[in-house]
Design a protein around this motif. Structure first.
Motif, PDB file in Angstrom:
ATOM      1  N   UNK A  65       0.855  -1.173   0.000  1.00  0.00           N
ATOM      2  CA  UNK A  65       0.000   0.000   0.000  1.00  0.00           C
ATOM      3  C   UNK A  65       0.896   1.230   0.000  1.00  0.00           C
ATOM      4  N   UNK A  66       0.619   2.188  -0.870  1.00  0.00           N
ATOM      5  CA  UNK A  66       1.519   3.327  -1.033  1.00  0.00           C
ATOM      6  C   UNK A  66       1.505   4.277   0.152  1.00  0.00           C
ATOM      7  N   UNK A  67       0.482   4.238   0.972  1.00  0.00           N
ATOM      8  CA  UNK A  67       0.401   5.145   2.113  1.00  0.00           C
ATOM      9  C   UNK A  67       0.759   4.443   3.420  1.00  0.00           C
ATOM     10  N   UNK A  68       0.131   3.310   3.703  1.00  0.00           N
ATOM     11  CA  UNK A  68       0.355   2.645   4.984  1.00  0.00           C
ATOM     12  C   UNK A  68       1.610   1.789   4.994  1.00  0.00           C
ATOM     13  N   UNK A  69       2.060   1.347   3.817  1.00  0.00           N
ATOM     14  CA  UNK A  69       3.230   0.483   3.751  1.00  0.00           C
ATOM     15  C   UNK A  69       2.913  -0.974   4.034  1.00  0.00           C
ATOM     16  N   UNK A  70       1.644  -1.293   4.255  1.00  0.00           N
ATOM     17  CA  UNK A  70       1.252  -2.678   4.499  1.00  0.00           C
ATOM     18  C   UNK A  70       1.432  -3.523   3.251  1.00  0.00           C
ATOM     19  N   UNK A  71       1.882  -4.760   3.437  1.00  0.00           N
ATOM     20  CA  UNK A  71       2.126  -5.648   2.299  1.00  0.00           C
ATOM     21  C   UNK A  71       1.132  -6.798   2.315  1.00  0.00           C
ATOM     22  N   UNK A  72       0.802  -7.262   1.118  1.00  0.00           N
ATOM     23  CA  UNK A  72      -0.122  -8.372   0.939  1.00  0.00           C
ATOM     24  C   UNK A  72       0.277  -9.099  -0.342  1.00  0.00           C
ATOM     25  N   UNK A  73      -0.181 -10.319  -0.489  1.00  0.00           N
ATOM     26  CA  UNK A  73       0.089 -11.012  -1.745  1.00  0.00           C
ATOM     27  C   UNK A  73      -0.841 -10.460  -2.823  1.00  0.00           C
ATOM     28  N   UNK A  74      -0.369 -10.460  -4.031  1.00  0.00           N
ATOM     29  CA  UNK A  74      -1.152  -9.948  -5.152  1.00  0.00           C
ATOM     30  C   UNK A  74      -2.428 -10.756  -5.329  1.00  0.00           C
ATOM     31  N   UNK A  75      -2.313 -12.067  -5.252  1.00  0.00           N
ATOM     32  CA  UNK A  75      -3.506 -12.903  -5.419  1.00  0.00           C
ATOM     33  C   UNK A  75      -4.446 -12.768  -4.233  1.00  0.00           C
ATOM     34  N   UNK A  76      -3.905 -12.554  -3.041  1.00  0.00           N
ATOM     35  CA  UNK A  76      -4.758 -12.323  -1.872  1.00  0.00           C
ATOM     36  C   UNK A  76      -5.565 -11.045  -2.023  1.00  0.00           C
TER      37      UNK A  76
END
Length: 137
Positions: A65-76
């Motif tokens: 996420x460009x603001x929060x910096x949280x990461x996730x899988x693309x498929x998720x």
């Protein structure tokens, strides 16, 4: 590969997304919000594709996420949100730049929103450029 404008959460959409996406690409997710008088308001969130690989089950990339910096899988993200766009949505606000409820005038409100959008866009572009550089290593 060129990116399509829209990928949906189908088996073919997921396959196409994993084939086309590259580190540093910006993707967008549209959110529906309830608003007064029963109408629906819409906003969007912005993500950048990182150079990190998801380890299981599909070896796709992770997104940040460009603001929060949280990461996730693309498929998720695709499974949870059901639709991913590669073209910036028009006519709706960036979720990272919430609108103030009590603007002094319409002109001041428009100017404040534009400045906030410019900062959010610049942060997203800086993050995307960083991951493009890292992917070239």
């Amino acid at each position: 590969m060129t990116l399509k404008a829209h990928y949906s959460a189908t088996r073919g959409g997921k396959k196409d997304l994993l084939r086309d996406i590259r580190p540093g690409d910006l993707i967008y997710v549209v959110h529906e919000h309830s608003a007064p008088a029963g109408s629906a308001a819409r906003s969007y969130s912005e993500y950048v594709v990182t150079d990190e690989k998801d380890f299981w089950p599909n070896l796709g990339f992770k997104v940040e996420n460009t603001i929060t910096g949280g990461k996730d899988s693309l498929t998720g993200l695709l499974c949870r949100e059901r639709d991913i766009y590669t073209v910036k949505p028009h006519g709706m606000s960036n979720r990272a730049a919430p609108e103030p409820m009590d603007a002094y005038t319409d002109a001041a409100h428009q100017a404040a929103m534009r400045v906030t959008e410019i900062h959010a866009e610049q942060a997203a572009e800086d993050l995307a450029a960083r991951y493009r550089r890292l992917a070239r290593r």
